[in-house]
Design a protein around this motif. Structure first.
Motif, short mmCIF file in Angstrom:
data_model
loop_
_atom_site.label_atom_id
_atom_site.label_comp_id
_atom_site.label_asym_id
_atom_site.label_seq_id
_atom_site.Cartn_x
_atom_site.Cartn_y
_atom_site.Cartn_z
N ALA A 64 39.63 33.70 44.87
CA ALA A 64 40.39 34.92 44.56
C ALA A 64 39.45 35.96 43.96
CB ALA A 64 41.51 34.60 43.58
N PRO A 65 39.54 37.22 44.41
CA PRO A 65 38.63 38.26 43.93
C PRO A 65 38.63 38.47 42.42
CG PRO A 65 39.79 39.02 45.87
CD PRO A 65 40.41 37.72 45.47
N ALA A 66 39.69 38.09 41.75
CA ALA A 66 39.72 38.22 40.29
C ALA A 66 38.73 37.26 39.63
CB ALA A 66 41.13 37.94 39.77
N GLU A 67 38.27 36.28 40.39
CA GLU A 67 37.37 35.25 39.87
C GLU A 67 35.89 35.54 40.15
OE1 GLU A 67 37.05 30.90 41.33
OE2 GLU A 67 38.91 31.07 40.18
N TRP A 68 35.63 36.49 41.02
CA TRP A 68 34.24 36.83 41.34
C TRP A 68 34.13 38.34 41.50
CZ3 TRP A 68 33.59 38.82 46.40
CH2 TRP A 68 34.63 38.56 47.30
N GLU A 69 32.93 38.84 41.38
CA GLU A 69 32.74 40.29 41.44
C GLU A 69 32.56 40.75 42.89
OE1 GLU A 69 29.85 43.77 39.66
OE2 GLU A 69 29.79 41.78 38.79
N VAL A 70 33.52 41.54 43.34
CA VAL A 70 33.42 42.14 44.67
C VAL A 70 32.35 43.22 44.60
CG1 VAL A 70 34.65 43.46 46.44
CG2 VAL A 70 35.85 41.65 45.19
N PRO A 71 31.36 43.19 45.49
CA PRO A 71 30.33 44.23 45.46
C PRO A 71 30.94 45.63 45.52
CG PRO A 71 29.68 42.48 46.94
CD PRO A 71 31.10 42.21 46.54
N ALA A 72 30.39 46.54 44.73
CA ALA A 72 30.94 47.90 44.61
C ALA A 72 31.14 48.56 45.97
CB ALA A 72 30.04 48.74 43.73
N GLU A 73 30.21 48.32 46.91
CA GLU A 73 30.31 48.94 48.23
C GLU A 73 31.52 48.46 49.02
OE1 GLU A 73 25.88 47.74 47.80
OE2 GLU A 73 27.79 47.16 46.97
N LEU A 74 32.09 47.32 48.61
CA LEU A 74 33.20 46.74 49.37
C LEU A 74 34.56 46.93 48.70
CD1 LEU A 74 31.64 43.33 50.52
CD2 LEU A 74 31.68 45.52 51.72
#
Length: 116
Positions: free
Chosen positions: A91-101
């Protein structure tokens, strides 16, 4: 870890259908020729009509889909795949989505494990 890349994008432009997948796969190979990321070019990821679709996925983890990408996002896509793999649930709340994405995050599909 698995990176799914749409091989039909842009699906509705028959003259260039499939170009996105070929370009992104080549750009990833230029960055990291022997990547640990398992790349699967799949028929469709359901992001139409916003083409340029990829998803990060793994057993028992959420599938996270991004749309509207070009091959210039190759490094960010690799970073997302690695971060997703390192997370417990995907789940994206658990890892950092790259700013570009961040602005390209399209959907998150949470998988339920079979009861048993």
């Amino acid at each position: 870890m698995t990176l799914l890349i749409c091989r039909t994008c842009p699906r509705y432009d028959t003259r260039t259908s499939g170009e996105f997948g070929r370009r992104l796969t080549a750009a990833i190979a230029d960055i990291e020729p022997e990547t640990a990321v398992m790349i699967r070019n799949v028929q469709c990821l359901g992001g139409c009509p916003d083409d340029g679709v990829v998803a990060v996925d793994g057993p028992g983890k959420a599938r996270v889909r991004f749309t509207g990408l070009t091959e210039t996002a190759a490094a960010a896509v690799l970073a997302a795949a690695a971060a997703h793999h390192a997370s417990t649930s995907g789940a994206p709340a658990e890892w950092e989505v790259p700013a570009e994405l961040v602005d390209h995050l399209s959907s998150v599909t949470v998988k339920r494990l079979p009861r048993g």
